[in-house]
Write an enzyme that holds these catalytic residues in place. Structure first.
Site, PDB file in Angstrom:
ATOM      1  N   TRP A 164      -1.899  43.258  37.325  1.00  0.00           N
ATOM      2  CA  TRP A 164      -1.416  42.646  38.572  1.00  0.00           C
ATOM      3  C   TRP A 164      -2.211  43.141  39.765  1.00  0.00           C
ATOM      4  CZ3 TRP A 164       0.554  38.518  37.167  1.00  0.00           C
ATOM      5  CH2 TRP A 164       1.410  38.435  36.076  1.00  0.00           C
ATOM      6  N   ASP A 165      -2.582  44.418  39.730  1.00  0.00           N
ATOM      7  CA  ASP A 165      -3.460  44.940  40.783  1.00  0.00           C
ATOM      8  C   ASP A 165      -4.790  44.188  40.787  1.00  0.00           C
ATOM      9  OD1 ASP A 165      -1.937  46.943  41.914  1.00  0.00           O
ATOM     10  OD2 ASP A 165      -2.611  48.469  40.515  1.00  0.00           O
ATOM     11  N   LEU A 166      -5.355  44.047  39.607  1.00  0.00           N
ATOM     12  CA  LEU A 166      -6.694  43.451  39.502  1.00  0.00           C
ATOM     13  C   LEU A 166      -6.674  41.993  39.933  1.00  0.00           C
ATOM     14  CD1 LEU A 166      -7.642  45.117  36.113  1.00  0.00           C
ATOM     15  CD2 LEU A 166      -8.756  45.565  38.316  1.00  0.00           C
TER      16      LEU A 166
END
Lengths: 405, 405
Positions: A164-166
């Site tokens: 999700w960060d990426l």
């Protein structure tokens, strides 16, 4: 690195994964990215994994090719300096990436008062400004309960990749350029908010899984099987584990031919009144019959021969490697033009990638290392903000800014 | 949907997840995206999950807000039509997204002969043109061997979210706009190749994990623990499972205070000669001592009270929900301005998201549904390519193109 965005100046005051990757992607396409960190390092400056000498492989991995400015952001004067750097004039400047609080000293209200046509991309946790991180977004979406084998029962299994960060970081880079295109056309600035939690639920919906779950309830745990298609891990005679998949008609045809199971497959199709040729969903629906066939066929082949045949037939497969094998694989790293061996601030020299895309029409320049924390404080404050050397020295003396250690 | 890229025309001939998401993100920011599919549907047209009536929730999820053109791409005439649509003139046109083979009829050579300043973004499997899919990229990187609990032994655990597809798609959208900015400035077109396999290994390197693994070998399996920080799942007295994390000093301070464990934490710090206040790595290194403390404290609280206190203290935590709860959560979907209830081609009406970003300065327009396959064939061929109605009818009669069913 490619010179696709020459002259574009981006200021980044951020930490962790999502927002720094947005800055990284822009830097690797040729933008000048000025990363501003707290004097002594922000909350991610010593993040694991670390080099033997203590430097963070993580920090230097995400800040390659960015200029580094160190400012005491707890001091009002330091905060004001950051707002000045972020809002400098110029058609190619005025792009700011941050994950700082939405209503703090880097609010849209305060920054747009200094530069109304600013493009301000803000990575957030929740859309209301509350905290959320990759892991909490995943757990709130229920993904850990459909990860792993059925034998896990009621135990959740977290993913290890901060997906999700990426995704949020790449989307933030995209949205930044979209807002910049709009500014170029209209003169209007923009605040672009990208909350991890919204990226999470919208993605589940984009993949059709929200509608599926509303209709049919939770998806069950399928272990290593690919939902809705043919795919799973299989073990060869010599004990190698391969991920074998068939998504397209061609891949399925190739797999059946390489494994020499056409007759048995045809028998299953006749018995069950279906066809696997073009409908991958049917391959999933009848996997109880297909998996044993493929298991047996894989177990009767040696991996070397099988892999060659799969490649020749255009099949889609992958080995299960250990990461230690992957990072030493010449195809992936050593001979991959993405990578160059360069020295990083940790003192270690290792293979470092440039832009993840390849542009055959442009020269791929060598990736730049991360800069030592504060290495560009003086240059940026004098050249970009226009401070005099006396002013700068005074800021250093009072600890408001710092040069490299 | 936001009107951030009005007038921009993007043509997409693709399937599966990565390339279609790039088109989706562009459409949701206001570009006109023309998706070209095989007559009768390409290889992803019936992909699971499906609606009760057979329509694909997946296909309609990824193609929201795009025009739909159906062409027989196995026919030379159909192929030529696609190249004409993709290479139409105009400063705001000439952007093409595809995952078709690099050396086929949609090669850079062939397309750039028709429009030298084309921006052609090509999502690929491997950089040499070989096939790779999300799952095979993950297995080749060794991620399944570090996912899941230690008890999994030598068994790999695949992730269920197609993270590499999603990251590749968002990065492709970003790289497309970067190449377009370059074209606006220089007049030069560009082929932009984004291979999933390169996105995979470059990302592992960006996160510092390539250097870590080169130095220290494979990371072990940490189950649900967050590597290098404080984080894991904990169960409350009333049996709720929460993901509790502390990345920043503030989050750690809040957690210690809410759980009322300051004294015990101080004792561990003294015994082990460390401090957990600012160094998240130390919280990971000494998790053998910290986890039991937090386990006990969580087990003595009821979730309702605990969650309120965590929020009040600015802690970072998330519930472990089932996806079925997530998709019915008013905060995530029902009351989230991202979502609107709209009818999709499957015949089902459900909550559908627009752009994942929020732009407070622009009106958020309602998300558009996917179009029925071929609904825009006539309009695009007549208005965009300039075919006459006789020509168009002849193409339909000969099965080269199709209108909506």
């Amino acid at each position: 690195m490619y010179s696709l965005l020459p002259g574009l100046r981006v200021v980044e005051a951020s930490s962790f994964v999502a927002c720094p990757t947005a800055g990284l992607y822009l830097a690797q396409m040729g933008a000048e990215v000025i990363r501003v960190d707290q004097v002594g390092g922000g909350p991610d400056y010593r993040r694991w994994p670390r080099a033997p000498g203590g430097g963070s492989f993580y920090w230097e991995g995400l800040n390659k090719g960015k200029l580094s400015v160190a400012i005491d952001l707890s001091a009002p004067e330091g905060r004001e300096l950051l707002t000045r750097i972020a809002t400098q004039p110029g058609k190619q400047a005025g792009v700011f990436l941050t994950n700082f609080p939405v209503n703090g000293f880097l609010s849209w209200e305060k920054l747009s008062a200094l530069r109304p046509d600013l493009v301000l991309t803000r990575v957030m946790g929740k859309p209301d400004g509350g905290p959320a991180l990759d892991y909490t977004v995943a757990s709130a979406l229920g993904i850990p309960f459909i990860t792993g084998p059925e034998s896990m029962g009621e135990e959740p299994v977290n993913a290890v990749l901060p997906a999700w960060d990426l995704l949020t970081g790449a989307y933030a880079a995209f949205a930044t350029l979209a807002a910049l295109r709009h500014r170029d056309a209209t003169g209007e600035g923009q605040e672009v908010r990208v909350p991890l939690a919204d990226v999470g639920i919208a993605t589940i919906a984009n993949l059709g899984q929200l509608a599926e779950t509303l209709q049919g309830g939770d998806r069950q745990r399928y272990g290593n099987e690919v939902f809705g298609a043919f795919g799973r891990d299989f073990v060869t005679r010599d004990g190698e584990r391969l991920m074998l998949m068939a998504i397209t008609p061609r891949q399925w045809k190739g797999l059946v031919s390489v494994l020499d199971i056409a007759e048995q497959v045809a028998r299953i199709e006749a018995e069950r009144g279906t066809s696997f040729a073009t409908d991958e969903g049917e391959r999933f629906r009848h996997r109880d019959a297909l998996f044993p066939l493929v298991e047996q066929a894989a177990a009767s082949r040696d991996s070397g021969e099988l892999m060659e045949q799969l490649d020749a037939a255009g099949c889609c497969w992958g080995p299960y490697k250990r990461m230690e094998q992957a990072v030493r694989d010449p195809e992936m790293v050593g001979n991959n033009p993405l990578f160059s061996q360069i020295a990083q601030p940790s003192g270690e020299s290792y293979a470092v990638p440039g832009a993840m895309a390849t542009l055959p029409g442009l020269d791929r320049q060598e990736p730049s290392p991360a800069r030592t924390l504060g290495a560009d404080t003086e240059r940026v404050l004098m050249d970009v903000v226009g401070l005099g050397s006396g002013e700068f020295s005074s800021l250093v003396d009072r600890g408001i800014v710092a040069r490299a250690d």
